[in-house]
Design an enzyme around this catalytic site. Structure first.
Site, PDB file in Angstrom:
ATOM      1  CB  CYS A 177      29.968  21.625  -7.211  1.00 28.33           C
ATOM      2  SG  CYS A 177      31.449  20.763  -7.752  1.00 28.33           S
ATOM      3  CB  ALA A 193      26.267  17.371 -14.717  1.00 24.14           C
ATOM      4  CD  GLN A 194      27.749  21.098 -18.649  1.00 32.56           C
ATOM      5  OE1 GLN A 194      28.819  21.647 -18.880  1.00 32.56           O
ATOM      6  NE2 GLN A 194      27.283  20.096 -19.379  1.00 32.56           N
ATOM      7  NE  ARG A 248      20.869  24.558  -2.942  1.00 34.39           N
ATOM      8  CZ  ARG A 248      19.716  24.140  -3.402  1.00 34.39           C
ATOM      9  NH1 ARG A 248      18.643  24.881  -3.260  1.00 34.39           N
ATOM     10  NH2 ARG A 248      19.620  22.981  -4.032  1.00 34.39           N
ATOM     11  CG  ASP A 295      18.581  25.632 -17.348  1.00 36.48           C
ATOM     12  OD1 ASP A 295      19.600  26.335 -17.318  1.00 36.48           O
ATOM     13  OD2 ASP A 295      18.472  24.610 -18.037  1.00 36.48           O
ATOM     14  CE  LYS A 296      13.316  22.420 -12.378  1.00 41.09           C
ATOM     15  NZ  LYS A 296      12.777  21.105 -12.013  1.00 41.09           N
ATOM     16  CG  HIS A 330      20.279  26.448 -21.326  1.00 43.66           C
ATOM     17  ND1 HIS A 330      20.151  26.577 -22.692  1.00 43.66           N
ATOM     18  CD2 HIS A 330      19.085  26.012 -20.873  1.00 43.66           C
ATOM     19  CE1 HIS A 330      18.916  26.235 -23.038  1.00 43.66           C
ATOM     20  NE2 HIS A 330      18.244  25.899 -21.962  1.00 43.66           N
ATOM     21  CD  GLU A 386      16.706  20.874 -24.203  1.00 46.24           C
ATOM     22  OE1 GLU A 386      17.939  20.773 -24.141  1.00 46.24           O
ATOM     23  OE2 GLU A 386      16.043  21.597 -23.445  1.00 46.24           O
TER      24      GLU A 386
END
Ligand code: NAP
Ligand code: MG
Lengths: 490, 474
Positions: free
Chosen positions: A45, A47-48, A68, A108-109, A132, A221
């Protein structure tokens, strides 16, 4: 896991890269129907996650959050975000087994780790969505065969995703279905409904592929969007100080200048931005940008090549494995630069003055936008996609610098973008060193201050023609036209 | 106070129990010429008449009024005609009386007979001089009244609607004459039309409901313009524009409340804004919600509008939708109009005024949908009501604060929603603009089928027609 893109034959690589179609509003007539009554569970939960969830719920969909265990136990910010906004929050075990759609909105990581953990808990035939495609394309994540994998990627920071929805609009959004994971052929319907739920359909949806999204997103980017603005900020500031311009003024001219000059892009592309300059200034900016394009072209190609071959993601994943040592170090270095450390003065700078005294900045934006676009399209990325990932997003990123300088930009963009931005910056600053040497305050800081603003007719026509006939201008006019059809009145 | 000033101090005056002027404090300094404006029935004629000694004082004082105050007004005109008629009635002779000739009516009152003759000619009354005063037309008796007043060497001239019913030629002449007279005689004018204000006027007094609400110096262009708009809104014959007949909202069950909150609670980690609040708003019921800052008024509203995320964890039914049952926020918003300072901050767009109003059909900030000709026409009707027709394409963000508020109210009302929510609509506005906004809301309350929910922290700011009241405590 292997880089997914690299496992494909060239024919398929090109086909995937070339996938991009601007969808028409009437393709969204079914609204959110495909998701109605389905249980959507968001992982993360941030930014996106928060902002997409708020929109989806306001569109009548059933949204809850799973975090988590540690985040719930420690009542972390992500837990607060979700509970204070009245969402149900539960552990993976509580929520995932009944979820129809799982929205992976973690950084992403973390994707490999997260997806490997949650996949066994997901029910047969559920849908997994991303915003993404890095995990699928660069890390080659293999998702269970019965699971539908889609992507709905807003082309904006999370805060904008929410703000535009509340205004009754949305942000341009890219959707894709992972062909290897569409067992029931329902991926597209789900992705469209999801885009409607976030309001994206009102601002324009591009139907693309995971691959095209990743390869163009990374390129944009790293280069024009963040890299060029960071390099430009540092170089322009140091030059102005060297030329005796008041540092407080220089700081302000840059901090707000990017936002102001790129605002002109929204209305009429590079042509309009250049038209905001006087004739002699326009010709100067044009010449400077041509010089810079020649100097920087190999760098843009290198970034695109490294993205295509997977070298970039390998490098970055090595840093992930090393606890982000490079990323954190570079972030700290950025904070120590003179531009970051000099607060903007409180003098008035008129809107036009940002153009008149920022000729070099305008030239940098032009060079960066055109090079990124040229490089992407030469690599097989379709023009629509290349436009969104270069020109379209530049003003959005520039807004973040206006808020709190490079710190804010790098905090708002993803870690992936930030990492690529620093890579670009480290290469580009030295690359432009010789170019910067003869630069004076007439093109950055003070303006041309000419008594005679006359120009040669033939030269002006030649310059205008070159600006207007760049391919980014044609596709830009077309896509902005679609937006205007939807009567977006800014 | 310079000597020679006329001064009213806390003056309240009763007019035969029909009307009251309340607590008027007003100074007319030497050299000033005043215009009194206000809506019909606001008391502007009463205020003028007080200067001529009419009405009975209840409290307060009036001082410095010169001896010869000459008043021309409909009331005075009517009185004189009535007196003439009574003379006839009292006549017991069986000869039919012709009544007093106009010439005599003028001569009786005039001090300056030469001037009187000049005025008779200038105003084209010469051929009528022999005719009975009460046989003259209204415009003609009005001219007679003016001549009487102008020829008495007035020390203060009070003219209530002097230009009404005058032909153009007489009008031009009278205006010129007054302009000349202004050099020596102080004047107080009452006019219905602001744009008829003569150049010599130095100050404007605005009166509403028997109270002097505003005095404005003529050279304060901004305040003058606002006053002009206010009068327009109060006096225009234009109606509140209708709803769009081609885009009717899905009908609501008329037996169901618009809003029903049961045990509503807003709670954060560390504080509770309010808890266990029950509230029902029935169709066509006007409510005022008040309470001090921080009592949660805006949060409560946001639960209703769906802008507060905790609306999903409360028992809320709005417009027949149980919140959190799969409805979309736009299904809710279509039944509401909403105006607040926060919306005004959000609405930082360069969109033209017409489009801002049209955006009310779509509940959007900015306009992203194609609008129909009907919608455009309705938006233009609203602009006309606001007196902003000539500004339809001006960018919204170039408007003054008060004008923005008016346009946003029109935007909220353009679709005639069953519920109009006005969150502190007067916040941050000066007196004139407050009056403007209140005047518009009053017209809306009276105009139709919209329930108004009016929120403010000053319970004394009341709008006629709002009966229900919910008070939140800190
Ligand atoms: N930001 C953008 O502008 C943007 C734009 C388009 C797409 N995207 C994409 O959107 C996705 C999310 O990005 P974001 O910027 O929203 O991320 P973010 O703001 O950093 O939020 C990530 C959330 O994931 C949680 N999280 C972190 N590590 C986790 C783990 N190992 N397991 C479970 N949860 C974890 C975090 O909560 P806790 O740490 O409290 O658990 C946090 O709530 C990414 O794929 C990104 O590429 C971002
Ligand atoms: Mg991007």
């Amino acid at each position: 896991m292997a880089n997914y893109f690299n496992t494909l034959p060239l024919r398929e690589q090109l086909a995937e890269l070339g996938k991009c179609r601007f969808m028409h509003l009437d393709e969204f007539e079914d609204g959110v129907e495909a998701l109605k009554g389905k249980k959507m569970v968001v992982i993360g939960c941030g930014a996106q996650g928060l902002n997409q969830g708020l929109n989806l719920r306001d569109s009548g969909l059933d949204v809850s959050y799973t975090l988590r265990a540690a985040a719930i136990e420690e009542k972390r910010q992500s837990w607060k975000n979700a509970t204070e906004n009245g969402f149900t929050v539960g552990t993976y075990e509580e929520l995932l087994p009944t979820a129809d759609v799982v929205l992976n909105l973690t950084p992403d990581k973390q994707h490999t780790n997260v997806v490997e953990t949650v996949m066994p808990m997901m029910k047969e035939g559920a849908c997994l969505s991303y915003s993404h495609g890095f995990n699928i394309v660069e890390e080659g994540m293999q998702v269970r065969d019965d699971i539908t994998v889609i992507m709905v990627a807003p082309k904006c920071p999370g805060s904008e995703v929410r703000a535009e929805y509340v205004r009754g609009f949305g942000v341009p959004t890219l959707i894709a279905v992972h062909e290897d994971n569409d067992p029931n052929g329902e991926g597209l319907a789900l992705a469209k409904a999801y885009a409607v739920g976030t309001g994206g359909h009102k601002a324009g949806v591009l139907m693309s592929s995971f691959i095209a999204e990743v390869k163009s997103d990374l390129m944009g980017e790293q280069t024009i969007l963040c890299g060029m603005l960071q390099t430009g900020s540092l170089l322009c500031f140091d030059k102005m100080v060297e030329e005796g311009v008041d540092p407080a003024y220089a700081s302000k001219l840059i901090q707000y200048g990017w936002e102001t000059v790129t605002e002109a892009l929204k209305y009429g592309g590079v042509t309009n931005m250049m038209d905001r300059l006087s004739n002699p200034a326009k010709i100067r900016a044009f010449d400077l940008s041509e010089q810079m394009k020649d100097i920087m072209r190999p760098l843009y190609r290198k970034h695109q090549d490294d993205i295509m071959t997977g070298r970039f993601s390998e490098t970055m994943m090595a840093d992930w494995a090393n606890d982000d040592a490079e990323l954190l170090g570079w972030r700290a270095d950025t904070a120590e630069t003179p531009f970051e450390k000099t607060p903007a003065g409180d003098m008035e700078i008129a809107e036009q003055e940002y153009f008149d005294n920022g000729i070099l900045m305008v030239a940098m934006v032009k060079a960066g936008v055109e090079l990124a676009f040229e490089t992407m399209t030469a690599a097989g990325i379709i023009a629509d996609s290349a436009y969104y990932e270069s020109l379209h997003e530049t003003p959005l990123i520039a807004n973040t610098i206006a808020r709190k300088k490079l710190y804010e930009m790098n905090a708002t963009i993803s870690d992936t973008a930030e990492y690529g931005c620093y890579l670009y910056n480290h290469a580009c600053v030295p690359l432009l060193a010789d170019f910067m040497k003869p630069i004076k305050s007439d093109v950055i800081g003070k303006g041309l201050e000419l008594d005679d603003t006359g120009v040669d007719n033939a030269r002006l026509i030649e310059v205008n023609e070159a600006i207007r006939s760049h391919p980014v201008e044609a596709i830009g006019a077309e896509l902005r036209g679609y937006m205007a059809d939807m009567k977006r009145i800014v | 106070m310079p000597s020679g000033a006329i001064s009213l101090d806390g003056l309240s005056v009763d007019f035969d129990g029909r009307f009251e002027l309340v607590d008027i404090t007003w100074t007319i300094n030497p050299g000033e010429h005043w215009l009194i404006v206000g809506a019909n029935g606001s008391g502007k004629s009463a205020l003028a008449a007080v200067l001529a000694g009419e009405g009975s004082s209840i409290s307060g004082t009036i001082s410095g009024v010169p001896e010869r105050v000459c008043l021309v007004s409909y009331e005075r005109q009517a009185e004189l005609i009535e007196a003439e008629r009574r003379k006839d009635d009292a006549d017991i002779l069986d000869v039919i009386s012709e009544g007093t000739p106009a010439a005599e009516i003028i001569a009786d009152a005039s001090h300056d007979h030469d001037l009187a003759q000049e005025l008779v000619d200038s105003l084209g009354l010469r051929p009528l001089m022999g005719r009975a005063f009460r046989k003259l037309s209204t415009g003609e008796t009005r001219k007679v009244m003016l001549i009487r007043a102008l020829t008495r060497n007035p020390e203060l001239l009070v003219l209530d609607a002097p230009f009404d019913g005058l032909d153009n030629k007489s009008l031009g002449w009278l205006q010129a004459h007054l302009a000349q007279l202004a050099a020596t005689v102080p004047m107080v004018l009452v006019l219905n039309r602001f744009d008829e204000c003569p150049d010599f006027i130095t100050h404007v007094a605005y009166i509403d409901d028997g109270r002097l609400l505003e005095t404005v110096a003529r050279d304060d262009a901004r305040a003058m313009a606002e006053l002009g708009k206010l009068l327009h809104l109060q006096t225009t014959d234009l109606e509140v524009p209708a709803a769009d007949p081609s885009a009717e909202l899905p009908p609501l069950d008329p037996g169901e409340p618009l809003v029903c909150l049961t045990g509503a609670t807003i709670r954060y980690q560390d504080n509770t804004v309010f808890e266990n609040l029950d509230w029902t708003i029935e169709p066509n019921q006007h409510w005022q919600l008040s309470g001090p800052n921080g009592s949660g008024k805006t949060s409560l509203l946001a639960l209703i509008t769906g802008d507060h995320p905790q609306c999903y964890v409360n028992d809320i039914k709005v417009f027949g939708f149980q919140r959190g049952s799969g409805e979309s926020i736009w299904q809710i918003k279509q039944y509401m109009g909403y105006v607040s300072t926060a919306l005004q901050w959000e609405y930082r767009v360069g969109t033209g005024l017409r489009n801002v109003i049209i955006s009310g059909f779509f509940d959007s900030i900015g306009l992203y949908s194609k609008s129909t000709d009907v919608q455009k026409a309705l938006a233009d009707e609203w602009l006309a009501l606001l007196g902003m027709s000539h500004r339809a394409d001006e960018p919204f963000n170039s408007l003054s604060h008060g004008d923005q508020r008016l346009v946003l109210i029109a935007r909220a009302m353009v679709k005639h929603p069953p519920l109009l929510i006005l969150d502190e609509p007067c916040l941050g506005l000066d007196d004139i603009n407050r009056q403007l906004v209140l005047a518009l809301i009053e017209r809306i309350c009276a105009s139709g089928k919209t329930a108004v929910l009016y929120v403010n922290h000053r319970p004394q700011d009341r709008i006629p027609g709002i009966e229900e009241h919910l008070q939140l405590d800190a």
